[in-house]
Enzyme design. Structure first.
Site, mmCIF file in Angstrom:
data_model
loop_
_atom_site.group_PDB
_atom_site.id
_atom_site.type_symbol
_atom_site.label_atom_id
_atom_site.label_comp_id
_atom_site.label_asym_id
_atom_site.label_seq_id
_atom_site.Cartn_x
_atom_site.Cartn_y
_atom_site.Cartn_z
ATOM 1 N N GLU A 285 0.825 -1.205 0.000
ATOM 2 C CA GLU A 285 0.000 0.000 0.000
ATOM 3 C C GLU A 285 0.860 1.257 0.000
ATOM 4 O O GLU A 285 0.543 2.244 -0.681
ATOM 5 C CB GLU A 285 -0.941 0.001 1.210
ATOM 6 C CG GLU A 285 -1.961 -1.126 1.221
ATOM 7 C CD GLU A 285 -2.876 -1.104 0.010
ATOM 8 O OE1 GLU A 285 -3.197 0.006 -0.477
ATOM 9 O OE2 GLU A 285 -3.257 -2.190 -0.466
ATOM 10 N N GLU A 362 -0.673 -2.156 -9.577
ATOM 11 C CA GLU A 362 -0.595 -3.246 -8.594
ATOM 12 C C GLU A 362 0.719 -4.011 -8.729
ATOM 13 O O GLU A 362 1.358 -4.352 -7.726
ATOM 14 C CB GLU A 362 -1.777 -4.203 -8.760
ATOM 15 C CG GLU A 362 -3.119 -3.610 -8.373
ATOM 16 C CD GLU A 362 -3.138 -3.111 -6.948
ATOM 17 O OE1 GLU A 362 -2.664 -3.835 -6.051
ATOM 18 O OE2 GLU A 362 -3.621 -1.986 -6.722
ATOM 19 N N ASP A 366 3.640 -4.226 -5.851
ATOM 20 C CA ASP A 366 4.219 -5.499 -5.418
ATOM 21 C C ASP A 366 5.741 -5.468 -5.554
ATOM 22 O O ASP A 366 6.475 -5.925 -4.663
ATOM 23 C CB ASP A 366 3.659 -6.653 -6.261
ATOM 24 C CG ASP A 366 2.253 -7.049 -5.845
ATOM 25 O OD1 ASP A 366 1.792 -6.598 -4.785
ATOM 26 O OD2 ASP A 366 1.621 -7.819 -6.591
#
Length: 424
Positions: A285, A362, A366
C-alpha cells in the site's frame, strides 16, 4: 430527420449485456475447472480450493440472474417512456404538497426521492439474498438483519442530508454557467470530492464502523518503522471492526499531505498470524503512495471529468436529444442522465483503460514491497488472503482482462518470483 438517440442507447446496452454475458459464461466455465492452476498447487489446500470454487460458482449464478433483471428493467424504463412519466408524476407530487412545481430544484428533489425509493425496493431482494444466503452459506456474513437495515437507514439519512444542497447548487451552476459551464462544473465537483475525502473517514465512516488505535506491540512498531523509513507522514494507525459485517479482509490508507492514516481490518490481523505478512501488505500500500499512483489516478479522473462536463455542455440544449427520450422540457438533472446514457460506449472504453492502468500499478506496488525485502512475506500473505477470502482461483484471461482492476493471484506470484533485472 433527428438522430435516434434512444434507440442507439438501448441497442448498445443490449449489445454490451450480450458481450459481458459471453465473458461471464467463459468465467463460469473456468470456475468449474476441478483443479488448481499449476502455480498454486502446493500453496492452496484442496479443501480451500473446493470451498473457493463453490463460493465463486454461487456468486456467478447469482450474478447471471441479477444482470438479467437489471438489463430488463433498464431497457423497459427507457423503451416504455418510464423516465419522462416519472418526471411528470414527481412534478405533480410537488404541487400536491403545496410547493411550486415550476421550481426545478423542488421538482428534481422529488424525482430523486422517487428514484431512491425505487432503487431500494428493486435492489433489496438481491442485497438480502447476497448477504444472508450466499455470504452466510460460505461463512462470511457476520451482520444481523437489524444491522443490515440500520446501515440502509443511515445511508438514506446521509443522502437526504448531503444530497439536496449539492443538487440545488448543480442546477444553479448549469442555469447560470454560460460559456464556462464545463469549468464551473468541474471546479464544483472537484471541491465536493476534496470535501468528501476529508469528512468521510472522520465523520461518515465512523457511523458504520468502529475505529480504534492499533494496540502497542510488535505489529505497530514494525508498521511505524516501515513508514518512518519511507518518510511516510503516518499520524494515526487504526483497526476497524470489519468483522461485525463480514470476515473478508482489507487494508487501506487515506489523508492529505502530512496527515496520513492507515486502517487495518481486524480480519486481516486475524488471518495473517505472522505480523510480517501484514507489514508486507502495508508495504504494498505504501508503494502506491511512494510511486504516486493515487495522485496519477486522481489526476486522470479529474481530466476525464472535465472532458465529460465539456461534452455535456455541448449537448445540454439539444432539443432532439431530450425529445428522443420523451421529454418536452430540458431539466438539468435529466440532461445529465441522458448524456450519461449517450456516452456509455466511451465509458466502457475508459473503464477498460483504467483497469489496465490499475493492474499495472498493482504490479509496481508489489515490486516496491519486494524491493524493500518483503517478497517472501508478501507472497505468503497474498496466498493466505486468497485462501481465507475464498477468492477465485481459476480465471478466464478474457474475463479478467476486461473486468479486473487487480491482477489474478497467479500473475502476481509469477511477477514476484521473477528475478530482478541486473543493472550493468
Amino acid at each position: 430527420m433527428a438522430f435516434p438517440y434512444l434507440e442507439a442507447v438501448v441497442g448498445f446496452l443490449i449489445l454490451m449485456y450480450l458481450f459481458e454475458t459471453y465473458l461471464d459464461l467463459r468465467q463460469h466455465a473456468a470456475l468449474k475447472l476441478p483443479t488448481l492452476p499449476k502455480p498454486l498447487i502446493g500453496l492452496i489446500s484442496q479443501d480451500k480450493f473446493e470451498k473457493s470454487r463453490a463460493y465463486s460458482l454461487d456468486k456467478s449464478k447469482f450474478h447471471f440472474l441479477h444482470e438479467f433483471v437489471s438489463i430488463v428493467l433498464e431497457v423497459a424504463i427507457l423503451g416504455f417512456g418510464v423516465l419522462p412519466l416519472f418526471w411528470k408524476r414527481s412534478g405533480e407530487f410537488v404541487q400536491y404538497v403545496g410547493l411550486n412545481p415550476e421550481n426545478e430544484i423542488f421538482h428534481t428533489l422529488s424525482f430523486l426521492a422517487g428514484v431512491m425509493i425505487w432503487s431500494q425496493v428493486t435492489d433489496l431482494p438481491f442485497s438480502l439474498y447476497s448477504t444472508f444466503v450466499i455470504e452466510a452459506r460460505h461463512g462470511f456474513n457476520k451482520q444481523t438483519v437489524r444491522l443490515f437495515f440500520l446501515d440502509i437507514l443511515k445511508s438514506i439519512a446521509l443522502s437526504i442530508l448531503i444530497g439536496p444542497p449539492i443538487i440545488a447548487a448543480l442546477i444553479v451552476i448549469v442555469q447560470k454557467g454560460g460559456p464556462y459551464l464545463a469549468i464551473y462544473l468541474w471546479g464544483f465537483f472537484f471541491t465536493i470530492s476534496l470535501v468528501m475525502m476529508t469528512i468521510y473517514p472522520v465523520l461518515i465512516a465512523p457511523l458504520f464502523n468502529k475505529f480504534t488505535p492499533l494496540p502497542d506491540g510488535e505489529l505497530r512498531i514494525k508498521i511505524e518503522n516501515l513508514a518512518s523509513s519511507l518518510k511516510f507522514p503516518l499520524k494515526k494507525l487504526f483497526v476497524v471492526d470489519g468483522s461485525t459485517r463480514s470476515s473478508h479482509s482489507n487494508a487501506y490508507m487515506y489523508g492529505f499531505f502530512k496527515n496520513k492514516r492507515i486502517v487495518l481490518f481486524d480480519t486481516l490481523i486475524e488471518q495473517c498470524k505472522n505480523p510480517d505478512e501484514v507489514v508486507a501488505v502495508i508495504a504494498h500500500e505504501l508503494g502506491h503512495w511512494k510511486l504516486n499512483h493515487t495522485m496519477y489516478s486522481f489526476v486522470a479522473v479529474q481530466i476525464l471529468s472535465f472532458l465529460q462536463f465539456g461534452g455535456y455542455a455541448l449537448v445540454r440544449n439539444s432539443k432532439d436529444l431530450f425529445e428522443s427520450f420523451g421529454f418536452d422540457t430540458q431539466p438539468v438533472l435529466i440532461g445529465l442522465i441522458i448524456f450519461q446514457h449517450t456516452v456509455i460506449p466511451l465509458q466502457h472504453l475508459i473503464s477498460f483503460g483504467m483497469n489496465l492502468l490499475s493492474r499495472s500499478f498493482e504490479f509496481q506496488a508489489d515490486a516496491f514491497a519486494k524491493k524493500l525485502g518483503y517478497a517472501k512475506e508478501l507472497r505468503s500473505g497474498l496466498v493466505k488472503l486468497q485462501e481465507e477470502n475464498l477468492a477465485t482461483m481459476n480465471t478466464d484471461p478474457w474475463y479478467s482482462t476486461y473486468h479486473y482492476s487487480h491482477p489474478p493471484l497467479v500473475e502476481r506470484l509469477t511477477a514476484i518470483d521473477k528475478p530482478d533485472k541486473k543493472s550493468d
